[in-house]
Structures are given as structure tokens and as C-alpha cells.
Enzyme design. Structure first.
Site, PDB file in Angstrom:
ATOM      1  N   HIS A  98       0.817  -1.119  -0.124  1.00 50.52           N
ATOM      2  CA  HIS A  98      -0.012  -0.131  -0.094  1.00 50.52           C
ATOM      3  C   HIS A  98       0.780   1.344   0.180  1.00 50.52           C
ATOM      4  O   HIS A  98       0.380   2.462   0.562  1.00 50.52           O
ATOM      5  CB  HIS A  98      -0.966  -0.131   1.070  1.00 50.52           C
ATOM      6  CG  HIS A  98      -1.540  -1.239   1.393  1.00 50.52           C
ATOM      7  ND1 HIS A  98      -2.954  -1.524   1.044  1.00 50.52           N
ATOM      8  CD2 HIS A  98      -1.496  -2.460   2.102  1.00 50.52           C
ATOM      9  CE1 HIS A  98      -3.352  -2.756   1.455  1.00 50.52           C
ATOM     10  NE2 HIS A  98      -2.217  -3.312   2.182  1.00 50.52           N
ATOM     11  N   SER A 135      15.501  21.560 -16.118  1.00 47.10           N
ATOM     12  CA  SER A 135      14.398  22.497 -16.238  1.00 47.10           C
ATOM     13  C   SER A 135      14.776  23.815 -16.836  1.00 47.10           C
ATOM     14  O   SER A 135      16.008  24.114 -16.467  1.00 47.10           O
ATOM     15  CB  SER A 135      13.669  22.491 -14.863  1.00 47.10           C
ATOM     16  OG  SER A 135      12.776  23.753 -15.309  1.00 47.10           O
ATOM     17  N   LYS A 192      16.548  21.664 -10.810  1.00 48.49           N
ATOM     18  CA  LYS A 192      15.893  20.385 -10.943  1.00 48.49           C
ATOM     19  C   LYS A 192      16.880  19.446 -11.799  1.00 48.49           C
ATOM     20  O   LYS A 192      17.709  19.675 -12.879  1.00 48.49           O
ATOM     21  CB  LYS A 192      14.835  20.724 -12.083  1.00 48.49           C
ATOM     22  CG  LYS A 192      13.525  21.482 -11.197  1.00 48.49           C
ATOM     23  CD  LYS A 192      12.950  20.384 -10.058  1.00 48.49           C
ATOM     24  CE  LYS A 192      12.184  19.387 -10.689  1.00 48.49           C
ATOM     25  NZ  LYS A 192      11.030  19.655 -11.307  1.00 48.49           N
ATOM     26  N   GLU A 203      10.262   8.364 -16.892  1.00 51.78           N
ATOM     27  CA  GLU A 203       8.907   9.004 -17.094  1.00 51.78           C
ATOM     28  C   GLU A 203       8.488   8.791 -18.715  1.00 51.78           C
ATOM     29  O   GLU A 203       7.502   8.266 -18.940  1.00 51.78           O
ATOM     30  CB  GLU A 203       9.029  10.513 -16.959  1.00 51.78           C
ATOM     31  CG  GLU A 203       9.123  10.842 -15.448  1.00 51.78           C
ATOM     32  CD  GLU A 203       9.172  12.360 -15.391  1.00 51.78           C
ATOM     33  OE1 GLU A 203       8.364  13.145 -14.936  1.00 51.78           O
ATOM     34  OE2 GLU A 203      10.492  13.000 -15.653  1.00 51.78           O
TER      35      GLU A 203
END
Ligand code: ARG
Length: 474
Positions: free
Chosen positions: A174, A295, A301, A308
Site C-alpha cells: 500500500h 528544467s 531540477k 517517465e
């Protein structure tokens, strides 16, 4: 009187133009430009040229073998196709949209090159069984390539598992901290998924490895063909049973895309974990800089774009499977032109999976595991509460009672904002008098891990045994 000029326009001119199509005999006007552009497939099926040439060469050898072609004609065809293959490989071949597809482009070039013998190549076959053969050969090659890439990735995971067998990290259920596990054990869990993926692809390969050629348009042919000979030339294990099924069946493409989809679902799940783990909120791993991007606005970043995109591309591959299933669902027997739409999804699934496997196999060896952060997280969240219960069971308490006692101890420790291992012996004994000083070694993440020491479990010793078994099997 001068000779009349050949007609420049009108029905006769149209018929002359149309006759240049390999199938143009019965047509009185030439194909509308819109239709030509709409129906062509050469812009994408040229990718089948190697398979098309191999299939045609085997067919020509067979026709010569059974006496439908003269031996010299067979040889001229085989050599002509060889030369065309060299032209294509060298980028010298002129693909023509007017010739529709890869099959007719190559056949026309053959006739241009060797003359009338070229016109005999199509004896006893149809593009329907030809394209089915080409696609099976293509899918077989694709499977072999993906099987090799999966092997390489499985080996990368074995090495990571070996390197991190003793690294403790939290295991989750979970997405809540559940019990400590070995990082290596987690890598081996990933490996199991792709071992199954490889087996699934090879299983599909067995079913597809049958020759459809000889089915001709749909009903077979009148020539005394030798299908078994062609099958053997092309490395097929058998010939297909039924000509109607052979020209219309695309199950192999569906199975391939289904296996690819599940494979991508696995890579997508790994990606999700890598994305979470590399977030500073987890901080379990660092992805190598060369596999990340920055970024354009936020200077700090470092984004995990590779996982992804693998996660994102999974949607495409599932879409490819969907496209094929829907493509097939309305088709009566036998061949329908709909089937021309099978190629782009098949190629796309192949390309996307191959690229994803390559980039993962390149990235994972440089995965930096932040061992201290992993261990600290593994010690959080009362991850060894089950171990305390098991400890009490070992001393004679029924499991349910032990579960209850430990639950109370957890609530007590939570109230003090500390972990079970931070409680004194006296405090612990309030929940069960069975607790002794040796309990503390069981309450560490390492103690918890080491105690799960049986086949398939997470103890480092078992992780090493699993690695050894995997190496022995390979
Ligand atoms: N380009 C076609 C395809 O991909 C080849 C088969 C065409 N057959 C036909 N009878 N028009 O399916």
C-alpha cells in the site's frame, strides 16, 4: 499522311497509364491521385524488404525445383533479388508510391533488371500469402532481437542484485513501509518479470513459426508447389494448415503486441519506482546525470525523464495492441485490405520496446544506491513489528495474542515518537513478559532481513542463492 500520334489523353491514354500497374489489365482509367496516396503502404512497409527478398528467393528456388521455372530463370531471379537487396541496403533504390507496396516495388525492379524471368516470380503466389510470410519473418526477427535485449537487461539486474544484496531498504505494501527487504531482492523481483516476458515472446515465436506461403490469394494454387521446401529454406518449422486462415491470420502480431504491452507494463512499474525513489522525498537512489535532464526555469531540477518516458510510452504500446485487436474484430475470412493497417502498430511496438530495453540496460548499471537513506527508511514505520510478534510466537505465545501485544507496544512507542527498538526492556516487558534482552537484534532491519532465510525470501544469503540459481540456468 503523317502517322497518328500516340494518344495523349482520353480513355486510351488512361488505359495505357493504368496498364503500368502490375494489376492494371482490367482497368480503363488510372488510379485517382488521392486514392494512390491513400492506399499506398510502401512508405512504411518498405521496412519489410529483407524479409520480402528472402521469401521471394525461397519461392523462386522452389518453383525452379519443381519445374515451374527453368533452372536458369530461378537463378536469374535469385541473383536479381540479391542485387536489389544490395541497392536497397546502400540507399540506391528508388521507391515508388505508384507501385503501392514493398512487394510490387521489388518485383517491378526485378523485371526491369532481369527481363521476362522477373515476370514469372509471382507464379503460384499472391501478395496475400506473401505479406503474411514477410510479417511472420519480421516478427520472428523482432522476437529474437527483444529476447537478446531482455537477456542483457536481466544480466544487469543480476549484477545490481549482487552489488546490493546486503543493502537494506523498506519493502512496501500500500506504499506504506511494511518490512525491511534487501535491495538486491527487489532487483531480482524486477528480473522475474522480464524472465516471464522473454518466455512469453519465445512461446509466441513457436506458434508463429509456420509458413503461410503457398496459400496464394486464399484457396491455394494449381501449381505443384513444395511448401515444405520453402519452409525449410526460411527456417519455418512447419507449413500452415489452412489457406484461408493463413492469409487472414494476424494472431502472431496480436500475441507479439500483447507480450510487448505486458513487458512495457513491467518497465512502467519499475519506472514509477525509480521516479519515486529518486525524488528527494525518498532519496533512495540517484540516477546518473547523463540519463536525466534539467528544467528550463528551475535551476535546481534534475528530472528522471527516461523512466517517465518509458512509463509514457507504455501507453503507446498498449495502444498498438488495441489497434490490432480492433483491426481484426470485424474481418470476415479471408484477406481484407484492412490488414495493411497491421504494420505500423507492429513496428511501433517493436521499436518502442527495443528502445526502452536499451536505455534501461544502459542506465541501471550506474544507478547509485543511497544505502544510508535506504537503511534509515527501513528502520522507520515500525517495520520490524512483525518480527517482534514472531519473536513472541517463538516463545510460545499464539500468533493472534502476539499480534495484539505488539500492536499495543507500537501504539505506546508512537505516543513517545520513538521506534520499538528505542523502548527499554522494562517498557517492552509491559506488553509481554516473554521479552528478553536478545529481542533487540531482531528489531534491527538487518536482523529482520536475516531472519527471513528460506527459498524465495529476502535474507541476503537467499538473494545470493537466487543469483547463483539464475546464473546456473543461463
Ligand atoms: N500492401 C498489402 C498489405 O499490406 C499487400 C497485400 C495486398 N493484397 C491485395 N490483394 N491487395 O496487406
Amino acid at each position: 499522311m503523317s502517322q497518328p500520334n500516340p494518344p495523349q489523353s482520353g480513355p486510351a491514354a488512361a488505359a495505357a497509364e493504368s496498364n503500368r500497374k502490375l494489376w492494371g489489365g482490367r482497368f480503363a482509367e488510372s488510379t485517382d491521385q488521392l486514392v494512390e496516396a491513400f492506399t499506398e503502404s510502401v512508405s512504411f512497409d518498405r521496412r519489410l524488404w529483407r524479409q520480402d527478398i528472402a521469401g521471394s528467393q525461397a519461392h523462386a528456388r522452389m518453383l525452379a525445383g519443381v519445374g515451374v521455372l527453368a533452372a536458369a530463370e530461378g537463378e536469374a531471379i535469385v541473383a536479381g533479388l540479391q542485387a536489389i537487396g544490395e541497392d536497397i541496403a546502400a540507399g540506391r533504390f528508388q521507391w515508388q508510391q505508384a507501385l503501392e507496396d514493398v512487394h510490387m516495388n521489388i518485383e517491378s525492379a526485378l523485371t526491369a533488371r532481369i527481363g521476362d524471368a522477373g515476370k514469372k516470380l509471382h507464379t503460384g503466389r499472391s501478395r496475400n500469402d506473401q505479406v503474411a510470410t514477410d510479417l511472420r519473418l519480421y516478427t520472428r526477427d523482432a522476437i529474437d532481437e527483444l529476447a537478446d535485449l531482455l537477456d542483457a537487461l536481466a544480466e544487469v539486474l543480476l549484477q545490481l542484485a549482487e552489488r546490493e544484496a546486503d543493502t537494506v531498504m523498506p519493502g512496501f505494501t500500500h506504499l506504506q513501509i511494511a518490512q525491511p527487504v534487501s535491495f538486491g531482492h527487489h532487483m531480482l523481483a524486477w528480473r522475474e518479470m522480464i524472465v516471464r516476458d522473454r518466455a512469453r515472446l519465445l512461446d509466441a515465436r513457436k506458434r508463429l513459426n509456420q509458413l503461410p506461403l503457398g496459400s496464394a490469394a486464399l484457396a491455394g494454387t494449381v501449381y505443384p508447389i513444395d511448401r515444405a521446401y520453402v519452409a525449410q529454406q526460411l527456417g519455418f518449422e512447419a507449413v500452415t494448415e489452412n489457406s484461408l486462415d493463413s492469409v487472414s491470420d494476424r494472431d502472431f502480431a496480436v500475441e507479439f503486441c500483447a507480450a510487448c504491452s505486458l513487458l512495457m507494463v513491467h518497465l512502467s512499474r519499475w519506472s514509477e519506482e525509480l521516479i519515486l525513489w529518486s525524488s528527494p522525498l525518498f532519496g533512495f537512489v540517484k540516477l546518473p546525470d547523463r540519463f536525466c535532464t534539467g528544467s528550463s526555469i528551475m535551476p535546481q531540477k534534475k528530472n528522471p525523464d527516461v523512466p517517465e518516458l518509458v512509463r509514457g510510452k507504455t501507453g503507446r504500446v498498449i495502444g498498438d495492441l488495441q489497434a490490432l485487436l480492433v483491426l481484426m474484430k470485424g474481418q470476415p475470412l479471408a484477406y481484407n485490405r484492412d490488414n495493411q493497417e497491421d504494420k505500423q502498430p507492429l513496428f511501433d511496438a517493436h521499436d518502442t520496446v527495443a528502445a526502452s530495453l536499451r536505455v534501461f540496460a544502459a542506465m541501471l548499471p550506474s544507478l547509485q544506491v543511497e544505502r544510508a537513506a535506504c537503511r534509515a527508511a527501513a528502520a522507520k514505520g515500525f517495520s520490524t513489528a512483525t518480527d517482534l510478534a514472531d519473536y513472541l510466537v517463538n516463545r510460545g505465545l499464539p500468533f493472534r495474542d502476539a499480534h495484539h501485544a505488539v500492536g499495543s507496544a507500537v501504539a505506546y512507542a508512537a505516543g513517545k515518537s520513538c521506534d520499538l527498538a528505542d523502548l527499554t526492556l522494562d517498557e517492552l516487558r509491559r506488553f509481554s513478559p516473554l521479552v528478553e534482552a536478545d529481542v533487540y537484534e531482531r528489531l534491527t532491519p538487518e536482523g529482520s532481513l536475516g531472519a527471513r532465510n528460506h527459498f524465495g525470501a529476502t535474507a541476503p544469503q537467499q538473494v545470493r542463492a537466487a543469483i547463483a540459481r539464475a546464473r546456473n540456468r543461463a
